[in-house]
Write an enzyme that holds these catalytic residues in place. Sequence first.
Site, PDB file in Angstrom:
ATOM      1  N   LYS A   1       0.853  -1.194   0.000  1.00  0.00           N
ATOM      2  CA  LYS A   1       0.000   0.000   0.000  1.00  0.00           C
ATOM      3  C   LYS A   1       0.881   1.233   0.000  1.00  0.00           C
ATOM      4  CE  LYS A   1      -4.352   1.241  -0.019  1.00  0.00           C
ATOM      5  NZ  LYS A   1      -5.332   0.652  -0.945  1.00  0.00           N
TER       6      LYS A   1
ATOM      7  N   GLY B   1     -20.922   6.864   2.625  1.00  0.00           N
ATOM      8  CA  GLY B   1     -19.942   7.282   1.624  1.00  0.00           C
ATOM      9  C   GLY B   1     -20.536   7.208   0.236  1.00  0.00           C
ATOM     10  N   TYR B   2     -20.448   8.334  -0.492  1.00  0.00           N
ATOM     11  CA  TYR B   2     -21.016   8.350  -1.844  1.00  0.00           C
ATOM     12  C   TYR B   2     -19.963   8.805  -2.843  1.00  0.00           C
ATOM     13  CZ  TYR B   2     -24.928   8.098  -5.072  1.00  0.00           C
ATOM     14  OH  TYR B   2     -25.779   7.718  -6.094  1.00  0.00           O
ATOM     15  N   GLY B   3     -18.771   8.193  -2.703  1.00  0.00           N
ATOM     16  CA  GLY B   3     -17.722   8.381  -3.701  1.00  0.00           C
ATOM     17  C   GLY B   3     -17.818   7.291  -4.736  1.00  0.00           C
TER      18      GLY B   3
ATOM     19  N   GLY C   1     -19.244   3.935  -3.131  1.00  0.00           N
ATOM     20  CA  GLY C   1     -20.644   4.040  -2.736  1.00  0.00           C
ATOM     21  C   GLY C   1     -21.589   4.170  -3.918  1.00  0.00           C
TER      22      GLY C   1
END
Length: 389
Positions: A83, A188-190, A193
Amino acid sequence: MANLNLGTLPTNLPEELGPEKILIVSNPKTGMLGYLVIYNSARGIGKGGVRMASNLTLETVMLLAKTMTFKNAMAGLPFGGAKGGIVADPNDPNREAIIRSYAKELRNIIPNEYVFGLDMGLSESDAALVVDELGNNRLASTGKPKYMGGIPYDEEGLAGLGVVEGMQNSCQFIQGLTMPSSTISIQGYGAMGKAVAKYSTNRGAKIVAVSNMVRGESAKAIYNPKGIDLEKLNSLVTDASKSVTLYKDAEVLEGGEELFLDCDFVVPSAAGGVITKENVHRIQAKVLAEAANNPVTPEAQKMLDPNNTLYLPDFVINSGGVIAAYVEYINGTLDQAVERIRKTVPYNVERVLKEAIDNKVKTISEIRDIAERIAKDRVVKAMKAKGRI
């Protein structure tokens, strides 16, 4: 330049599987500060996206690198776990220079030991920058734009597709639950989402709540038990600067309350550590599907009964993005990526949940333990084959 923030690192490093390498890179001219953790490379080159956030800690990057080790192994990919992280605001006006300097400082690592990829705060155009900075090497990054031979997995929502495939498979374990009749609350609405919402509603599900956080404001959620019109919502929330509260046919809730609504599926799709020992007792959903990485703390996992709320671990169901990344890496197609996601995720969900039922598990932490054991066995097998243990 951002200040170095290590977080709270484990005192017993290295652990059984890693980390193998911890790199901290910086560039005073651009103000870039970044991390890269290669946790375990026994199964292949390190893979895991790069996250860009102003509050990013090395502790977070290390935890995500460990999760990627399990995720890649669980998905059957010949990748190790890694990562990356860039400590900067994604809206920084110096963004391109920061990303380029991060890639430049890791030029001896990418792509021989680590393949760049996308996580929160980065987009396909950033993958293009990295490829350009490193000599136009297409193997330097996945998630590239289509015109560069990439599979735009964020644009296609392939990580979200995998989550929904896992959710649908889990329905067989709860009497009377089906996707077409289900209600879903999404935190979350990225990219994640929105994809979960899209693929769920395509299968007849009803989205009853969503949330997001606009820069400089506290998180807000909207709730309508009759369902939210996604076409209308998406016409209003066109980018990260638009709040879901622009949608008026719904009740406005404080951010976080969407996790505790009475619904069939609750899907944390934003930050980690949002369900804790202090609030886990408020969960009412029949299924908790971890679209985000590590949204449920280890302490909370030991307190939730799977007979009340079934649990789908993050690295089992949110692997759609890295599966697509692998298909891109071997020069495959979007259709091949979709096919592989639709086969891999449901198979893994069914395997883990059947074993959990057979073992009569009493907490959701035991479900995660089963999944981690399956993934860990695959990593250990590779380590033994290569003489590392």
